[in-house]
Structures are given as C-alpha cells and as structure tokens.
Write a protein that holds these residues in place. Structure first.
Motif, PDB file in Angstrom:
ATOM      1  N   LEU A  38       0.818  -1.217   0.000  1.00  0.00           N
ATOM      2  CA  LEU A  38       0.000   0.000   0.000  1.00  0.00           C
ATOM      3  C   LEU A  38       0.850   1.265   0.000  1.00  0.00           C
ATOM      4  N   GLU A  39       2.115   1.128   0.424  1.00  0.00           N
ATOM      5  CA  GLU A  39       3.028   2.270   0.458  1.00  0.00           C
ATOM      6  C   GLU A  39       4.389   1.839  -0.077  1.00  0.00           C
ATOM      7  N   ALA A  40       5.162   2.809  -0.530  1.00  0.00           N
ATOM      8  CA  ALA A  40       6.529   2.516  -0.968  1.00  0.00           C
ATOM      9  C   ALA A  40       7.344   2.020   0.226  1.00  0.00           C
ATOM     10  N   LEU A  84      -5.237 -10.253  -0.387  1.00  0.00           N
ATOM     11  CA  LEU A  84      -6.264  -9.434  -1.042  1.00  0.00           C
ATOM     12  C   LEU A  84      -7.211  -8.837  -0.007  1.00  0.00           C
ATOM     13  N   SER A  85      -7.601  -9.652   0.953  1.00  0.00           N
ATOM     14  CA  SER A  85      -8.527  -9.198   1.996  1.00  0.00           C
ATOM     15  C   SER A  85      -7.851  -8.225   2.961  1.00  0.00           C
ATOM     16  N   GLN A  86      -6.644  -8.583   3.406  1.00  0.00           N
ATOM     17  CA  GLN A  86      -5.960  -7.739   4.385  1.00  0.00           C
ATOM     18  C   GLN A  86      -5.641  -6.353   3.840  1.00  0.00           C
ATOM     19  N   LEU A  87      -5.300  -6.278   2.538  1.00  0.00           N
ATOM     20  CA  LEU A  87      -4.977  -4.990   1.933  1.00  0.00           C
ATOM     21  C   LEU A  87      -6.208  -4.281   1.368  1.00  0.00           C
ATOM     22  N   ALA A  88      -7.353  -4.980   1.430  1.00  0.00           N
ATOM     23  CA  ALA A  88      -8.624  -4.410   0.926  1.00  0.00           C
ATOM     24  C   ALA A  88      -8.471  -3.928  -0.515  1.00  0.00           C
TER      25      ALA A  88
END
Length: 372
Positions: free
Chosen positions: A302-304, A350-354
């Motif tokens: 989700l982030e660099a 997939l679920s954890q990162l939504a």
C-alpha cells in the motif's frame, strides 16, 4: 469459396488458404485460415503439434498448393484464382528445423550458393552485416561437419538472408537443438529481429520463443486460426488460453538507459516507469531489450517500502481482480503509467490490503526474477 480482396493494402501480407490433406498415418487434415498482418517485424505461428503450423508456412512459401487460396505481399499478388507464383519467384528465404547445409561445401561455399542465386547483386555492407549479426566470421573456412548444431543453424539463417528475400520463413529453427544450444542461438535471433527490415514468419510451439522474438502471434488449433494479435496485448490478457498458470505474465519492450558497471546492472525504461535488472553481455550493444515479468514475481504494497532488497518499486492502480477458482490466489491487473501488469497474490493478502478496482498501490518487481 474464397474471394480476392477488392482493395489490397500496401505494407500488408494478406492470406487465405483452404485445403484438405489425407495420408495413411494421420488420416484427414483440413486447413482453413485467413489473416492480414503488417509486413514488418516477426509474426509467430503458434500451436500444438498437428495444428497446421508447418502446412501454413508451406502454403505461404508455395511448397504446398491450396485451392481456393489468396496471398499478396505489399500489394503484389503471389497467388489467387489465376496466379500461382512458384517458390523461387516469391522472394522468400526458408529456414527449416534441420539446417540442411551442403555437407560437401565449406561454410563459405554454402553462403556463396545463396549469393549466386540472389535476385539482386550482393551489397558488401549487407554481407558484412549478415556475417556479423549471425557471428559466423570465424566459421567461414570450416567444413559443415565441424560445426555444432547451433553453429549450423546460424549458417543456415545467414544463407537464407543472403538470398536477400522480401520475406523470411522459419520453421521451428530451434526444435532440433538441446536447451544449451537454444540459449546460445536465441540472442542471434534477437539481433536478426533488430538488425534487418525483413518481415519474418516464425513457426514455434514455444511460449518462451514467442515472448523473446515475436511482435505478433497467429494461433492455430486443428487447422483453424483461433486467435491473433500483438504479443504484449495477448499475453497481458488474464484469460488468454495459451498461458499456463505458471506462465501468466506480460511482455515489455524497453529502452536501455544506463549500465551500472559496479553492480553489473542496467536500467531500462518502458511506458510505465523504469526498472533495474542484471545486465547481459549480448544486450549491451543494443538500445532496446524485451522483458517478461511473471505475475508470480510481482508483489503489492500500500506504500513505498524503504527497507527492502527489491530495487524496483512503481506506483500503480488496481484495474481488475480475478479469483483463481481452484487456488487460494487472485490475479490482479494493475496499471502503472500506460502499461498493464499482472500480479498474483493470496486471497488472504487481497482481503488484508482491501484491494479492489481503483485502489492505489505500489508494486515491487525483483530484478533477479525478470526474464529475457
């Protein structure tokens, strides 16, 4: 009945072939194919054994008659209802699975055979280019029985080029070689693709060869054309049937920007950003290279990331998520710049990162995992 096109486009190869073949071993086989492709770059003819790849190539060469049929090259009709140009009048070079060199002649003797039969007088610059690109200068005085399988095939390709053909036909030229020899000759085929403006039809059943060499692909199944198109676009399609689960990935054509001699790396640019990858000696004289990145070699964050061994991190957006029904994984189609990449992640991730369409993410690509 096959009708001739009323408007023949320039710089296009138009083809229509219909034929039925019967033999005692395989029974009946029908070829029914129609296509138009640009007369530039490499067009791969792909399919399983028995799909009609070699038969189609022989039709293009005029070695196999088809009726009805139509074939034009850049507006010049080679075959229709009234015309059938013989093979020697079609300005083609043909490279077979086996090198088929003249064993009683030296390498130079084999090349001279082609030079004498070329339709145009040989240009010394072109001759030198062929010898250099195929890397056979040190072989010219040798007999063909002294050559390895890869060297023989390189000589056979040089001989076909020295005919100065308008079209080069290659029928699985690596099929008779072992893995080591295939890896040896592939860089020469890449140089051929980059160095000459001769359009090529390249028959193969190897996805790897298509990825490395082809600009577009024609896919045959049981004598019929079932799909065709640009290699990058087709192989970026999650549902493309040619790719197995482990093969799913994308192809990138890149420009080489710089080489880091200290770490033996090179930086390349594509329409989605820049990548670092290990340099390869045979690529250093080129300004471009082709890469293949598998979905399994891309991770998503989700982030660099700052503390990571992965050199390549690119901002991207999730375009589509496709669950793999028989596995605990999902394929993501992500866009970075103007380029679509595929990534495989677990359903738990997939679920954890939504993750869903429109989500902004970062993708990571291991340099050592990039395939060329």
């Amino acid at each position: 009945m096959v009708d001739e096109p009323s408007d023949i486009e320039q710089q296009i190869i138009n083809a229509r072939f219909q034929l039925m073949l019967t033999n005692k071993i395989n029974g009946s086989f029908a070829l029914d194919v129609e296509f138009s492709v640009p007369s530039e770059g490499v067009t791969a003819i792909f399919g399983e054994s028995g799909s009609g790849k070699t038969t189609l190539l022989r039709c293009i060469a005029g070695l196999q008659k088809s009726n009805p049929a139509f074939l034009s090259f850049n507006g010049e009709v080679w075959q229709d209802r009234a015309i059938f140009k013989a093979t020697h009048r079609r300005s083609i070079g043909y490279v077979f699975q086996e090198p088929s060199l003249f064993e009683h002649l030296t390498v130079m003797g084999n090349l001279s055979y082609a030079i004498k039969r070329a339709s145009n007088k040989l240009n010394n610059t072109f001759y030198s280019q062929v010898i250099d690109v195929m890397g056979i200068n040190d072989l010219l005085g040798q007999g063909t029985n002294q050559l390895s399988g890869g060297e023989k095939q390189r000589v056979a390709i040089a001989r076909a080029l020295l005919l100065q053909p308008k079209l080069l036909l290659m029928d699985e030229p690596l099929a008779s070689l072992d893995v080591k020899r295939k890896l040896e000759i592939l860089p020469y085929l890449e140089k051929l693709r980059a160095s000459f403006g001769i359009p090529v039809f390249y028959v193969t059943h190897s996805v790897d060869e298509i990825m490395r060499l082809a600009d577009r692909v024609i896919i045959l199944e049981a004598g019929k054309l079932v799909n065709q198109g640009n290699v990058s676009e087709l192989f970026s399609n999650i549902n493309f049937p040619v790719q197995s689960r482990d093969d799913i990935g994308i192809v990138l054509d890149c420009n080489i920007l710089e080489v880091d001699e200290q770490w033996q790396l090179m930086k390349v640019a594509f329409n989605g950003g820049q990548l670092w990858l290990p340099k390869r000696r045979d690529e250093l004289s080129n300004s471009q290279c082709r890469l293949r990145i598998l979905a399994s070699d891309i991770s998503v964050t989700l982030e660099a990331q700052r503390d990571t061994s992965i050199l390549n991190q690119l901002p991207a957006e999730v375009i589509e998520t496709v669950p793999e029904e028989t596995w605990a994984t999902t394929l993501l189609k992500v866009k970075t710049g103007d380029t679509i990449l595929l990534a495989r992640i677990t359903n738990k991730s997939l679920s954890q990162l939504a993750l869903s369409s429109g989500k902004k993410v970062w993708i990571q690509v291991k340099s050592a995992a990039i395939i060329r």
